[in-house]
Write an enzyme that holds these catalytic residues in place. Structure first.
Site, mmCIF file in Angstrom:
data_model
loop_
_atom_site.group_PDB
_atom_site.id
_atom_site.type_symbol
_atom_site.label_atom_id
_atom_site.label_comp_id
_atom_site.label_asym_id
_atom_site.label_seq_id
_atom_site.Cartn_x
_atom_site.Cartn_y
_atom_site.Cartn_z
ATOM 1 N N ASN A 15 44.819 -2.225 -10.424
ATOM 2 C CA ASN A 15 46.114 -2.676 -9.497
ATOM 3 C C ASN A 15 45.663 -2.399 -8.174
ATOM 4 O O ASN A 15 45.413 -1.318 -7.560
ATOM 5 C CB ASN A 15 47.277 -1.487 -10.038
ATOM 6 C CG ASN A 15 48.423 -1.720 -8.999
ATOM 7 O OD1 ASN A 15 48.368 -2.648 -8.237
ATOM 8 N ND2 ASN A 15 49.334 -0.984 -9.486
ATOM 9 N N LYS A 17 47.383 -3.054 -5.531
ATOM 10 C CA LYS A 17 48.552 -2.385 -4.816
ATOM 11 C C LYS A 17 48.466 -3.348 -3.339
ATOM 12 O O LYS A 17 48.311 -4.687 -3.469
ATOM 13 C CB LYS A 17 48.327 -0.962 -4.333
ATOM 14 C CG LYS A 17 48.194 -0.039 -5.786
ATOM 15 C CD LYS A 17 48.544 0.985 -5.631
ATOM 16 C CE LYS A 17 48.480 1.859 -7.048
ATOM 17 N NZ LYS A 17 48.705 3.346 -6.792
ATOM 18 N N HIS A 100 56.230 -0.174 -11.913
ATOM 19 C CA HIS A 100 55.234 0.868 -11.511
ATOM 20 C C HIS A 100 56.106 1.775 -10.631
ATOM 21 O O HIS A 100 56.951 1.488 -9.996
ATOM 22 C CB HIS A 100 54.397 0.142 -10.583
ATOM 23 C CG HIS A 100 53.189 1.212 -10.145
ATOM 24 N ND1 HIS A 100 53.361 1.743 -9.146
ATOM 25 C CD2 HIS A 100 52.124 1.172 -10.733
ATOM 26 C CE1 HIS A 100 52.216 2.748 -9.122
ATOM 27 N NE2 HIS A 100 51.411 2.189 -10.001
ATOM 28 N N GLU A 172 51.583 6.634 -16.209
ATOM 29 C CA GLU A 172 50.809 7.584 -15.014
ATOM 30 C C GLU A 172 51.741 8.357 -14.560
ATOM 31 O O GLU A 172 52.855 8.361 -13.899
ATOM 32 C CB GLU A 172 50.920 6.061 -14.083
ATOM 33 C CG GLU A 172 50.268 4.926 -14.394
ATOM 34 C CD GLU A 172 50.022 3.951 -13.341
ATOM 35 O OE1 GLU A 172 48.678 3.696 -13.157
ATOM 36 O OE2 GLU A 172 50.863 3.692 -12.352
ATOM 37 N N SER A 212 44.382 8.529 -10.852
ATOM 38 C CA SER A 212 43.098 9.174 -10.366
ATOM 39 C C SER A 212 42.184 9.049 -11.538
ATOM 40 O O SER A 212 41.425 9.805 -11.881
ATOM 41 C CB SER A 212 43.203 10.493 -9.910
ATOM 42 O OG SER A 212 44.109 10.709 -8.999
#
Ligand code: 13P
Length: 253
Positions: A15, A17, A100, A172, A212
């Site tokens: 991703n 972003k 998300h 996540e 992470s």
């Protein structure tokens, strides 16, 4: 290892972003294509909207899948600034990230909206990657399982088990995103195992970890029985940090 008999292919999704101009996006795709990616892992990239078409052209003939970072639930209409599912399909987008935590936090995306978008993505032949996860305070208060259960039930409301099984969920923990702190592999696996049981069909779906995830922790995360891959933010922005995660997914799934 995945559960015996399971046929869940590992999936590593990057991703990007709000990063990369068209030129930078194409450069990264050229770098990824120059690497030998293990054939047993599905690799997906999610560039910003502006770069989708150029990346689609750059990916021609490659097995790397194209993903959008969000979409509107409707096919067209007066929704200034939004992108409709048929526009994505026209470019060759096969996956779409929905719900998300950054969109939930900054754009007011609700559980119900994620459900409508999930159903819309499926109608348009795209694979939804539904993101769920708890905040730091929810984590500390022991509300993680309650939160993710609510999120997945809303996302998949009204869908049959077969449709649900064709979707992807990314767990996540919000406190782990971009922080350098990741959920301990065993704890992440326990949450993902819970998600697997929360909705009919998810037992066969691909469930990812995100937050992470890097080359250094990918092997330990991928070795967990319920973790089928990763949704990668920061480490997906360069081939040198992304490819080792794909390799770890291949070696440890
Ligand atoms: P990081 O890998 O940068 O923590 O981001 C995770 C994420 O939000 C992917 O969608």
């Amino acid at each position: 290892m995945n559960q015996p008999g399971a046929v869940r292919r590992p999936l590593i999704a990057g991703n990007w972003k709000m990063n990369k101009t068209i030129a930078q996006a194409c450069e990264l795709i050229r770098e990824l294509r120059a690497c030998t990616l293990p054939a047993g892992v599905d690799v997906v990239v999610a560039p910003p909207f502006t770069a989708l078409q150029a990346v689609a052209a750059e990916l021609r003939g490659s097995s790397i899948g194209l993903c959008a970072q969000t979409m509107h639930e409707n096919d067209h209409g007066a929704y200034t600034g939004e992108i409709a599912p048929p526009m994505l399909r026209e470019i060759g987008v096969r996956y779409v990230i929905l719900g998300h935590s950054e969109r939930r936090a900054y754009d007011g995306e609700t559980d119900e909206a994620v459900g409508r978008k999930t159903r819309s993505a499926l109608r348009h032949g795209m694979t939804p990657i539904v993101a769920v996860g708890e905040t730091a305070s929810e984590h500390e208060e022991g509300l993680t399982l309650e939160k993710v259960t609510m999120q997945v039930r809303a996302a998949f409301a009204g869908l049959g088990a077969r449709e649900v099984a064709s979707c992807v969920v990314a767990y996540e923990p919000i406190w782990a995103i971009g922080s350098g702190h990741f959920e301990e592999p065993e704890s992440a696996d326990a949450v993902i195992a819970h998600i697997r049981r929360a909705v009919d069909g998810l037992e066969d779906a691909r469930l990812l970890y995100g937050g992470s995830m890097k080359a250094q922790n990918a092997a330990a995360l991928m070795a967990q029985p319920n973790i089928d891959g990763g949704l990668i933010g920061g480490a997906s922005l360069a081939a040198a940090t992304f490819v080792p995660i794909v390799e770890a997914a291949y070696a440890h799934a």
